[in-house]
Design an enzyme around this catalytic site. Structure first.
Site, short mmCIF file in Angstrom:
data_model
loop_
_atom_site.label_atom_id
_atom_site.label_comp_id
_atom_site.label_asym_id
_atom_site.label_seq_id
_atom_site.Cartn_x
_atom_site.Cartn_y
_atom_site.Cartn_z
N ASP A 70 73.04 63.71 12.50
CA ASP A 70 72.30 64.14 11.31
C ASP A 70 72.81 65.50 10.83
O ASP A 70 72.33 66.03 9.81
CB ASP A 70 70.78 64.12 11.52
CG ASP A 70 70.33 65.05 12.63
OD1 ASP A 70 71.17 65.67 13.29
OD2 ASP A 70 69.09 65.14 12.84
N SER A 71 73.81 66.05 11.53
CA SER A 71 74.52 67.24 11.03
C SER A 71 75.12 66.94 9.66
O SER A 71 75.47 67.87 8.93
CB SER A 71 75.62 67.65 12.01
OG SER A 71 76.45 66.56 12.32
N LYS A 75 70.21 58.31 19.19
CA LYS A 75 70.00 59.60 19.86
C LYS A 75 68.73 60.25 19.30
O LYS A 75 68.52 60.26 18.10
CB LYS A 75 71.21 60.52 19.68
CG LYS A 75 71.00 61.91 20.27
CD LYS A 75 72.31 62.67 20.43
CE LYS A 75 72.83 63.33 19.20
NZ LYS A 75 71.95 64.35 18.60
N GLU A 81 72.91 71.11 24.07
CA GLU A 81 73.38 71.97 22.97
C GLU A 81 73.02 73.43 23.24
O GLU A 81 71.85 73.77 23.46
CB GLU A 81 72.78 71.51 21.64
CG GLU A 81 73.27 72.36 20.47
CD GLU A 81 73.13 71.70 19.10
OE1 GLU A 81 72.71 70.53 19.02
OE2 GLU A 81 73.44 72.37 18.10
N ASP A 88 72.10 59.15 15.17
CA ASP A 88 70.96 60.07 15.29
C ASP A 88 69.74 59.50 14.58
O ASP A 88 69.85 59.06 13.42
CB ASP A 88 71.30 61.41 14.63
CG ASP A 88 71.72 62.47 15.63
OD1 ASP A 88 71.50 62.29 16.83
OD2 ASP A 88 72.30 63.48 15.18
N GLU A 126 66.12 63.80 19.72
CA GLU A 126 66.07 65.19 20.21
C GLU A 126 64.76 65.48 20.93
O GLU A 126 63.69 65.32 20.34
CB GLU A 126 66.21 66.17 19.03
CG GLU A 126 67.59 66.17 18.40
CD GLU A 126 67.73 67.19 17.27
OE1 GLU A 126 66.84 68.05 17.11
OE2 GLU A 126 68.73 67.10 16.55
#
Ligand code: KIV
Length: 257
Positions: A41-42, A109, A176, A80, A111
């Site tokens: 999602d960057s 993925k 991260e 993501d 978070e």
């Protein structure tokens, strides 16, 4: 599942290469070098200039992932799950199923650790492979991005979360901006691989945003090393085209009907 087993087998044997892709043409190249292709999602900040990944929508992730799918042949493809698409276990399952079905990716993925363990458990129970993400969590970060593992409380939480994710069946964990010694210890403690980003060479693999490392996206983030200056080649091609058009050297008869 075969692709996930291949990733797991690399632990303590060879490093895992993970790279992002947001579209087919880049994905095709990334696929030649990566074990894991991540539709991160960057893309929100890299492609759309969003101030945070919190603004990325499910539709945006699905559309980019469909394009990436066309370019990925051999690598494991992970997508993501964007902000707020997994705030409850039922919503997480509904959205993860939608992502898996529409993009044909191999895994998703999410978070977070303990806070989202019910969602992770529920996805895995329903046969959706999950990659974890601990340390700096862009979807929940407030203000300045900071490294994690700086004090006893953070270290304890990171180690507990990593163990909890492993116990519940995630196949790998992105770490991260985790302090070197903590990333090293977590990597040693876990049976599943860790994929570092700004978290030292001790992780089982590394991930970077492809646009950053090839110099397509300008950034001054500490962990980004520019491995190529792709803009130089793009500009050379564009300049040659523009000159040829202006000088009427293009299109010649060969390129005309
Ligand atoms: O969104 C992303 O690209 C990521 C990686 C950088 C880990 O989550």
């Amino acid at each position: 599942m075969k692709k996930i087993k291949k990733i797991l087998k690399k632990k303590n044997k060879s490093k895992i290469v993970c790279l992002t892709a947001y579209s087919k043409n880049i994905a095709e190249e990334v696929d030649k070098h990566a074990d894991i292709v991540l539709v991160g999602d960057s893309l929100g900040s890299v492609l759309y200039n969003y101030s945070s990944t919190k603004k990325v929508t499910l539709d945006e992730m699905i559309n980019h992932s469909k394009s990436v799918r066309l370019g990925v042949k051999k690598s494991l493809m992970v997508v993501d799950m964007p902000y707020k698409t997994y705030i409850s276990k039922n919503l997480a399952l509904k959205n993860a199923k939608k992502i898996m079905k529409q993009t044909k990716c191999d895994a998703v993925k999410l978070e977070g650790g303990k806070k989202i363990i019910n969602q992770i458990q529920f996805l895995i129970k329903n046969k959706i492979p999950v990659m974890g993400h601990l340390g700096l969590l862009p979807q929940s970060a407030k203000g300045k991005f900071q490294s994690k593992g700086k004090n006893t409380k953070e270290i304890k939480q990171l180690r507990n979360d990593a163990m909890l994710l492993q116990k519940n069946g995630v196949f790998a964990i992105v770490l991260e901006c985790v302090k070197t010694q903590i990333a090293k210890q977590i990597t040693k403690d876990l049976k599943i691989p860790t994929i570092g980003i700004g978290s030292s060479v001790h992780c089982d693999g590394q991930v970077l945003v492809t646009d950053d490392l090839i110099g397509l996206n300008e950034t001054n983030i500490k962990f980004v090393k520019k491995f190529a200056n792709i803009k130089r080649y793009i500009n050379l091609g564009l300049k040659n085209f523009a000159q040829a058009v202006k000088n009427k050297r293009y299109p010649t008869r060969k390129y005309s009907y």
